[in-house]
Design an enzyme around this catalytic site. Structure first.
Site, short mmCIF file in Angstrom:
data_model
loop_
_atom_site.label_atom_id
_atom_site.label_comp_id
_atom_site.label_asym_id
_atom_site.label_seq_id
_atom_site.Cartn_x
_atom_site.Cartn_y
_atom_site.Cartn_z
CE LYS A 60 -0.24 -15.42 43.86
NZ LYS A 60 -0.64 -15.74 42.46
N PRO A 65 14.47 -5.32 47.40
CG PRO A 65 14.18 -3.97 49.30
CD PRO A 65 14.87 -5.22 48.83
#
EC number: 4.1.1.23
Length: 233
Positions: A60, A65
């Site tokens: 997860k 980014p």
């Protein structure tokens, strides 16, 4: 990974080895989560791969980014079959995750990449109060599912209760991977949006993840076969 995915919620490889040995060399689909991966490192993946099991690496990821992209480059080299991120990290983060997998994959085919919408332990009341989300739980899940598809991912992690709506919105090829699966006789523990394998199939899940109903059963093989029977009913 069309078979039920068994969540290997153990801390040590010795526990994993003893559990898998009960299946007499059968090729399974398994989930390696944070507990097992962080306790044992990447070596745990290689050991399970050597037994010819398909692996969903459930970490997860949720970060900026560039960090997620770099992490995915490394995870791709492990040769797992599926990985995930949190959809709440945003479209740019999810795109970066996909790019990282494409760069890091040595086989020419990247692992499937899916995004967590809302955890199956989250109720609508919790979401609205703690996350300050005014939408309904279903609206939030559908929003994240659409964002995930826009980012070029393969599907989402969702409860079975939202799976059919996601299928209608994003198409049948868009994966709806469903945790929170229990046999009817088992306790739900800390998960809220929980259904049986047969119910999950009937309301639109493409894949199911089953942990305690199998791993904590007196006879894990019999429990797995019951899950498989219900899933294929």
């Amino acid at each position: 990974m069309n078979k039920p995915i068994i969540a290997l919620d153990f801390q040590t490889y010795q526990e994993v080895e003893a559990f898998l040995a009960q299946f007499s060399g059968e090729s399974l689909s398994v989930k390696v989560g944070m507990e097992l991966f962080y306790s044992n490192g990447p070596a745990i993946v290689e050991k399970i791969k050597q037994q010819n099991h398909a692996i969903f690496l459930d970490l997860k990821l949720h970060d900026i980014p560039n960090t997620v992209k770099s992490a995915m480059i490394g995870l791709a080299k492990l040769g797992v079959d599926m990985v995930n991120v949190h959809a709440s990290g945003g479209k740019k983060m999810m795109e970066a995750a996909r790019e990282g997998l494409e760069i890091g994959s040595t086989s020419g085919k990247r692992p499937k990449l899916i995004a967590v919408t809302q955890l199956t332990s989250t109720s609508e009341t919790d979401m609205q109060k703690e996350q300050l989300v005014k939408a309904s739980l279903l609206e939030s899940v559908l929003h994240y599912s659409d964002l995930t598809k826009q980012a070029g991912l393969d599907g989402v992690v969702c409860s079975a209760l939202e799976a059919d709506e996601i299928k209608l919105q994003n198409g049948s090829d868009f994966l709806r991977v469903t945790p929170g699966i229990r046999l009817a006789s088992d306790a739900t523990d800390d998960q809220i949006r929980v259904v049986t394998p047969e119910k999950a199939r009937s309301i639109g899940s493409s894949n199911i993840v089953v942990g305690r109903s199998i791993t904590r059963a007196n006879d894990p093989v019999a429990a797995y076969n019951q899950v498989l029977k219900e899933w294929n009913a």
